[in-house]
Design a protein around this motif. Sequence first.
Motif, PDB file in Angstrom:
ATOM      1  N   SER A  82       0.827  -1.194   0.000  1.00  0.00           N
ATOM      2  CA  SER A  82       0.000   0.000   0.000  1.00  0.00           C
ATOM      3  C   SER A  82       0.866   1.250   0.000  1.00  0.00           C
ATOM      4  O   SER A  82       1.954   1.255   0.555  1.00  0.00           O
ATOM      5  N   ILE A 104      -3.343   0.524 -12.803  1.00  0.00           N
ATOM      6  CA  ILE A 104      -2.123   1.192 -12.354  1.00  0.00           C
ATOM      7  C   ILE A 104      -0.949   0.579 -13.110  1.00  0.00           C
ATOM      8  O   ILE A 104      -0.886  -0.639 -13.282  1.00  0.00           O
ATOM      9  N   VAL A 118      -2.073   6.099 -12.990  1.00  0.00           N
ATOM     10  CA  VAL A 118      -3.335   5.380 -12.838  1.00  0.00           C
ATOM     11  C   VAL A 118      -4.235   5.754 -14.001  1.00  0.00           C
ATOM     12  O   VAL A 118      -4.126   6.845 -14.554  1.00  0.00           O
ATOM     13  N   ALA A 175      -5.834  -1.946  -8.981  1.00  0.00           N
ATOM     14  CA  ALA A 175      -5.555  -1.569  -7.601  1.00  0.00           C
ATOM     15  C   ALA A 175      -6.729  -0.799  -7.031  1.00  0.00           C
ATOM     16  O   ALA A 175      -7.466  -0.131  -7.766  1.00  0.00           O
ATOM     17  N   VAL A 202      -7.572   2.387  -5.072  1.00  0.00           N
ATOM     18  CA  VAL A 202      -6.861   3.649  -4.857  1.00  0.00           C
ATOM     19  C   VAL A 202      -7.778   4.677  -4.206  1.00  0.00           C
ATOM     20  O   VAL A 202      -8.999   4.618  -4.350  1.00  0.00           O
ATOM     21  N   LEU A 243      -2.219  10.567  -4.878  1.00  0.00           N
ATOM     22  CA  LEU A 243      -2.508   9.284  -4.259  1.00  0.00           C
ATOM     23  C   LEU A 243      -2.308   9.345  -2.752  1.00  0.00           C
ATOM     24  O   LEU A 243      -1.277   9.809  -2.278  1.00  0.00           O
ATOM     25  N   ALA A 299      -3.119   3.112  -1.895  1.00  0.00           N
ATOM     26  CA  ALA A 299      -3.185   2.184  -3.023  1.00  0.00           C
ATOM     27  C   ALA A 299      -2.894   0.784  -2.529  1.00  0.00           C
ATOM     28  O   ALA A 299      -1.985   0.569  -1.719  1.00  0.00           O
TER      29      ALA A 299
END
Length: 122
Positions: free
Chosen positions: A24, A40, A58, A91, A93, A104, A107
């Motif tokens: 993450s 991603i 992304v 992913a 996110v 971000l 994630a």
Amino acid sequence: MKPVFFVLCFSFFISIALGQTTRSATALPDPNKKIRVAEISCGKCKFGLAGKTCDLAVRIDGKAYYVDGADIDSFGDAHAQDGFCNAIRKAEVQGEIVDNRFKLTYAKLLPEKKVNNKGTKN
């Protein structure tokens, strides 16, 4: 002292091995923000974004954005066989789009679907 050192080393290597698919950008998502599933990968290699280097991106609702808050190697070697320069992954996110970049805050890579010998995904 040796048993403590052994346990710490063993725990470290196990966490690395198990963390391959669940790494993450931050430890926990913000419960007050929406989690989305996005693609991603490398913005330059896989999403065709302009740039001179491999950088994390992304793709949300069909549009790709470079990422601030994690880098291309945050989830492993980008140039490995399953790395972001060679594969597009899914992913969870969290973040927001600001000035055409995705800021971000969380994630988590989702497990890859394996293809069986009949050509269908499991």
